[in-house]
Design a protein around this motif. Sequence first.
Motif, PDB file in Angstrom:
ATOM      1  N   PHE A 102       0.870  -1.309   0.173  1.00  0.00           N
ATOM      2  CA  PHE A 102      -0.075   0.049   0.206  1.00  0.00           C
ATOM      3  C   PHE A 102       0.894   1.320   0.036  1.00  0.00           C
ATOM      4  O   PHE A 102       0.240   2.337   0.008  1.00  0.00           O
ATOM      5  N   ALA A 110       1.519   4.164   4.513  1.00  0.00           N
ATOM      6  CA  ALA A 110       0.756   2.951   5.214  1.00  0.00           C
ATOM      7  C   ALA A 110       1.338   1.995   5.702  1.00  0.00           C
ATOM      8  O   ALA A 110       0.886   1.418   6.756  1.00  0.00           O
ATOM      9  N   ALA A 168      -3.496   0.650   5.977  1.00  0.00           N
ATOM     10  CA  ALA A 168      -3.967   1.164   4.609  1.00  0.00           C
ATOM     11  C   ALA A 168      -5.069   2.064   4.723  1.00  0.00           C
ATOM     12  O   ALA A 168      -5.193   3.083   4.149  1.00  0.00           O
ATOM     13  N   ALA A 212      -9.961   1.135   4.489  1.00  0.00           N
ATOM     14  CA  ALA A 212      -9.094   0.636   3.352  1.00  0.00           C
ATOM     15  C   ALA A 212      -9.891   0.012   2.072  1.00  0.00           C
ATOM     16  O   ALA A 212      -9.502  -0.018   1.097  1.00  0.00           O
TER      17      ALA A 212
END
Length: 461
Positions: free
Chosen positions: A88, A92, A298, A249
């Motif tokens: 990610f 992240a 994320a 996410a």
Amino acid sequence: MALLLGFRHLGRPLLWRDELATWSATTRSLGHLWGLLGNVDAVSGAYYVFLHGWTAVFGDSPVALRTPSVLAVGVAAGLTAALGKRLFGARAGLWAGLLFALVPAVLRYAQEARSYGMVTAAAVLATWQLVRVLDCKPEWSPRRMRLEWLGYAGALVLTGLLHLVALAVLTSHLWLVWTRRRRAWRGLLAATVLALAVLSPLLIAGRAESGRQINWIQRPNLLAFPGMIHDLTFAWPISIALLVLALVACTTRDGLRYLPVPFLPIAAVWIASQGSNSYWVERYLLFTVPLWTVLAGAGAERLVRARWTAPVAVAAVAALAFTGLRAQSSPWSHTGTDWRAAARTISAGYRPGDAMVPERGGASVYMLDLGLDYYLPTRVHPKDLFLAKTAVARDDLMPTECAVPTACLDGAPRIWVVTFGHAHDPLAGLPKSQQAALGAQYSVVKIDHVKGLTIGLLAHV
């Protein structure tokens, strides 16, 4: 962060049953350790052998016994960040690593002399290596690719050596291959077959010993899933926060694609637990927490566009985790039995020639005798009165006791009897035959209570 939290108050929590088993196993000679693994706990053999060498150099204090777990969790935190970066992006990944370090359950097993911290690091390493292979560069030669797959197979072997249940991470790996680079399935299959071939002796030994080692684990039903979601963090606020971030996410294509990754191993272990043996224990599934925090990291990065919101989200999780993290470093976070206070009580009144009778019987799995042995000072050596054969001599974790207790009384002038719970009669926790043998020749002259234990001093009539 993981190392700072892990080393803080590392020696404060009292050792509990499983850690006492680790101490008993790893402080034996290699010959006796090998004999033990032939009867019980073969699945922990690699960890025991490592810790045998470790304690030979650094000693067997609580800090020394637990330091490898702290270091492993530090490695796991770094690998979690690296995995998050690959999937990610760097920021992240940073949030993923920090979130992992802040989970109270992670701190709990970082401060435990068992293999769970190490196997978590190994499982994340295997996952990171797989993603690395799936992201291979066009200029990599076939030989380079074979070496990379071999490295992945090695990480799988390490994972299985430390805990066989963690091989359930292969379900996540299969999903990653399916969603990221399907043509890599041949490499995944070859590496998996190679790893399982190397691990096959351990798989066979673990299967043979499973009836004794894990027969206490109950088979889970569908209602067990919410409880496991809590137990993987030790705190509902943290579990909910991570779930919310994971759902955030999922507002991205990659986040939605990787949503099954943290949950597939949990589902696989649940399915496997419907058979003859159950493996449904939160510490066996600790290796899934990094996969969960990667997705949550994320989500933290995705929360909104402003750059300061992700740090705020992580800080909010830290605030929610504060109470849970603090509780993990209390003396009672591992056990509710104060072996140390019992040892101090015996030491304060000890006289040469004293004997001791620790409660065993059905409570032998709680290692009361090992708890006393560990915390009693070296100058205090009360004879274990009803001990017929030591655990070391039996190549086991449990000793055997005299079949006829009256035949084992040797005229000791005083006997310390230690049983679980708070009782008015210190003999109440012993088998009836031992109660009769002691009651016929001894009388109780003193009773002390410490947390979780009753300590009675008997004198010869």
